[in-house]
Design an enzyme around this catalytic site. Structure first.
Site, short mmCIF file in Angstrom:
data_model
loop_
_atom_site.label_atom_id
_atom_site.label_comp_id
_atom_site.label_asym_id
_atom_site.label_seq_id
_atom_site.Cartn_x
_atom_site.Cartn_y
_atom_site.Cartn_z
NE ARG A 276 -41.41 -81.24 38.01
CZ ARG A 276 -40.53 -80.24 38.06
NH1 ARG A 276 -40.84 -79.66 38.98
NH2 ARG A 276 -40.31 -80.09 37.15
CG HIS B 261 -36.32 -82.00 38.39
ND1 HIS B 261 -36.57 -82.91 37.57
CD2 HIS B 261 -35.12 -81.81 38.97
CE1 HIS B 261 -35.69 -83.13 37.20
NE2 HIS B 261 -34.26 -82.68 37.83
CE1 TYR C 228 -40.22 -75.37 37.67
CE2 TYR C 228 -38.74 -74.84 38.62
CZ TYR C 228 -39.88 -75.80 37.59
OH TYR C 228 -39.88 -76.70 38.69
#
Lengths: 345, 380
Positions: B268, B272, B281
């Site tokens: 991805r 998100h 992150y």
């Protein structure tokens, strides 16, 4: 996949499937399911142990033998899986009737029921319908171990999109289960398991008097107090009415039948005549059916009320061990005590 | 090395290398042999359009036109390859990031944004497209897909030998979903019923901020065999490989061979959703690693190498993409607010007295403002 037989199998217990018969509550549901399976080839039953065993309460006894394994389906031991795959089958045009073995085991399926089953019609703007029935043997009084005696019905009544009903007698059970299966909406069908062995006369051929899933009914007329109950407590209420009658008190008993929709009109009509109302149910009183009925009746009938609406139910404690469960359940004495308190105002 | 696990191409089914070379595969070559240059260009076009859609929707969210958006950026090959392997008779259960599949199933890309705009809980006709509504509760729909597949079996649409009848189901979910009970229950139900369903897991490496290593200690494809479900691990950024593997799995399903678990190993590339910040992150080195494996670049390089990507075609696709972006922008902005009373529509398929009473109260209440008076009565 095999196709089902279209001929009407005879009842292995004898007596056929027509005429008036004296049936247990469990057998009445069994025959109702049999009728549903016969009348629509898209109906199928699914659950744990419902096939060869006939369900742990034998409610589905003999149905797999007569309708085959594709229509009476023994599923893996997975409640979310049962309801989730039933949703998929319904999307494909089937009418699944799921059995959850016991009330306390519905929680693994709670997510599927409340986030998926209840909302699919809504979020598809009516393009998808989910005619799924979930049968739940519920309630206490049978001396069971934990998670086998609970009354979680209001958790589902609180969720829009679900119909929540509970029959109170064999004849009601026989008719209501057929209407539940025929309903295009998802129906949570709460079966009072403590009443499974009680018998009643059921005319298997008589047409029910109208749609039973929406309307409360007055089971016993009376003039002094309206006693509101559903499912297992309807019989308790009737016994209370009988006992009170011997002491000169006339109790009207209303069986709600459905918690969603809640038929406030029938209750209000009764309370306008009696002026007093007591609601009784097995589930805990806090935020329970009694709270809802009391609030609505207070709004609707304030000037007719001779006393506050009182509630009798379970306590705010986990369902207790079997040896003391009858101290938890609203029995005859607690119901009559509430009736007395209502009359004393 | 990144905490997403070993970043190697080992063990993945691959037909195109990251630089676009066609690598032979003894079993799958035959499954892509019929894909001529036109078919590959159609895949290229779809991937470019979906990426443009992602860009436009992200901009619209930043401009306040959408409440939220979940990009499919980087997952175009997994989605377009698998979707091109389906027939119109197959049925798809997406999660909420399957914009490429939606596009390939003929869903209007503007309609996909109705959910994110907040004017609809769905946005398209799931029956007409064989493409179910997006499902936000992670993994729930894997069970719906399995049940639907069991329905296909009962309808006699599996294993008939008639290619015009046989049908199957594809369900899309992410790496995080594999931790959910429902996905595991779906694998159980699908396996014991031999249901015609393809479990298409897009392992995009991240479940919001949690890497796949927080969801599983084994490659996700290793899960399948434990359920009796054959598994394949495919390079999810290779559109040819995802096509071939899905086609194989669908053929198995349609012919009565049962379920398959496909792990499409992909990435991805965006956040998100527009609500999170991936820089908190994950590392830029990791992102750079995956940028070099961009699914659209890979097919573009391949088509260039075989001399099948004329400049005018590329220009036409770019133009189509721009026009798609413009249309979506215009249409999203024009999406009207539903009437407030529509909240009561379709709660039930049949009349429900409480809903009816609340609707009646609400309409009287609304009307009272027009009449200049206050409302009366309760809202039951």
């Amino acid at each position: 996949m095999s196709t089902s037989t279209q001929t009407r199998p005879t009842d292995p217990a004898g007596g056929g499937t027509s005429g008036t018969q004296r049936l247990t509550f469990a057998k009445a549901i069994n025959l109702g399911l049999r009728r549903a399976l016969e009348s629509d080839p898209k109906v199928l039953l699914m659950g744990e142990d419902i096939g060869r065993l006939g369900g742990v309460f034998r409610v589905t006894d003999g149905l797999q033998k007569d309708f085959g394994e594709d229509r009476v389906v023994d599923t893996p031991l997975a409640e979310s899986g049962i309801v989730g795959t039933a949703i998929g089958l319904a999307l494909r045009g089937y009418r699944p009737v799921c059995e959850i073995q016991f009330d306390g085991f519905i929680f693994p399926a709670y997510d599927q029921i409340t986030t998926q089953l209840s909302k699919m019609h809504y979020r598809s703007k009516g393009r998808l319908t989910l005619p799924v029935v979930i049968r739940v043997p519920y309630g206490g009084g049978i001396g069971a171990v934990e998670h086998h005696s609970e009354s979680p019905e209001v958790l589902f009544a609180h969720t829009a999109g679900l119909r929540v009903v509970s029959p109170s007698s064999p004849v009601e059970a026989y008719r209501m289960i057929q209407q539940a299966v025929a309903s295009p909406d998802p129906v949570l069908f709460f079966e009072p398991k403590g009443r499974y062995w009680e018998k009643g006369d059921v005319d298997l051929d008589a047409a029910p008097d109208g749609p039973l899933l929406d309307k409360a009914r007055i089971v016993r007329p009376g003039t002094d107090v309206t006693l509101v109950a559903h499912g297992p407590t309807v019989q308790t209420a009737l016994k209370a009415a009988e006992t009170a009658a011997a002491e000169g008190t006339s109790i009207e008993v209303v069986d709600l039948r459905a918690l969603s929709p809640l038929d406030t009109a029938t209750v209000a009509e009764s309370v306008r005549r009696t002026g007093r109302c007591v609601v009784v149910h097995e589930a805990p009183v806090l935020y329970g059916t009694g709270a809802e009925v009391a609030a609505r009746i207070t709004e609707e009938c304030f000037y007719h009320l001779q006393s506050p609406v009182l509630r009798v139910g379970g306590f705010h404690a986990p369902y207790p061990v079997a040896k003391i469960e009858h101290d938890y359940l609203p029995g005859l004495d607690r119901v009559l005590d509430a009736v007395e308190r209502a009359l004393a105002f | 090395m990144s905490q997403t696990g070993p970043l190697t191409d080992d063990g993945l089914v691959q037909l195109l290398t990251p630089t676009g070379e066609r690598t032979p595969h003894p079993e799958l070559d035959a499954r892509v042999a019929h894909l001529d240059a036109d078919a590959l260009r159609a895949m290229y076009r779809d991937m470019v359009l979906v990426r443009r859609f992602d860009t436009e929707a992200t901009s619209l969210q930043r401009q306040g036109e959408l409440a939220l958006f979940a990009q499919s950026l980087g997952q175009e090959a997994a989605q377009i390859g698998s979707a091109h392997a389906m027939t119109a008779r197959d049925h798809v259960f997406p999660s909420y990031r399957e914009h490429g599949v939606a596009h390939a199933r003929g869903v209007d890309m503007a309609d996909v944004l109705r959910l994110f705009r907040g004017v609809d809980h769905g946005g398209w006709d799931p029956v007409a497209h064989g493409f179910h509504l997006y499902t936000l509760v992670i993994g729930s729909h894997t069970l719906h897909a399995t049940g639907y597949a069991m329905g296909l079996q009962r309808d006699g649409l599996v294993g008939t030998g008639d290619a015009e009848r046989d049908s199957a189901v594809v369900v899309y979910f992410g790496d995080g979903a594999t931790a959910q009970g429902d996905v595991n229950e779906a694998l159980v139900f699908a396996a014991v019923n031999n249901a015609p369903v393809v479990f298409f897991c897009q392992n995009n490496q991240w479940a919001i901020s949690e890497p796949t290593t927080k969801q599983a200690r084994v490659p996700l494809a290793d899960r399948g065999p434990g359920f009796g479900v054959p598994s394949v691990r495919v390079d999810g950024n290779d559109v040819l490989a995802t096509y071939a593997v899905t086609q194989w799995a669908l053929e198995r399903a349609r012919s009565g061979g049962g379920p398959t678990f496909v792990e499409a190993f992909t990435y991805r590339m965006g956040a998100h959703t527009t609500s999170d910040d991936p820089t908190r992150y994950r590392s830029s080195a990791e992102e750079e690693y995956w940028r070099r494996r961009d699914p659209i670049d890979r097919l573009r390089l391949h088509l260039e190498q075989v001399g099948e990507l004329p400049a005018e075609f590329v220009a036409q696709v770019a133009d189509d993409a721009d026009r798609l972006g413009e249309r979506i922008r215009t249409e999203v902005r024009a999406m009207g607010r539903p009437s407030p009373a529509s909240m009561f529509d379709h709660v039930y398929a049949t009349p429900h007295s409480v809903v009816d009473a609340e609707r009646a109260w609400f309409e009287r209440y609304e009307a009272s403002f027009d009449a200049g008076s206050t409302s009366e009565g309760s809202h039951r």
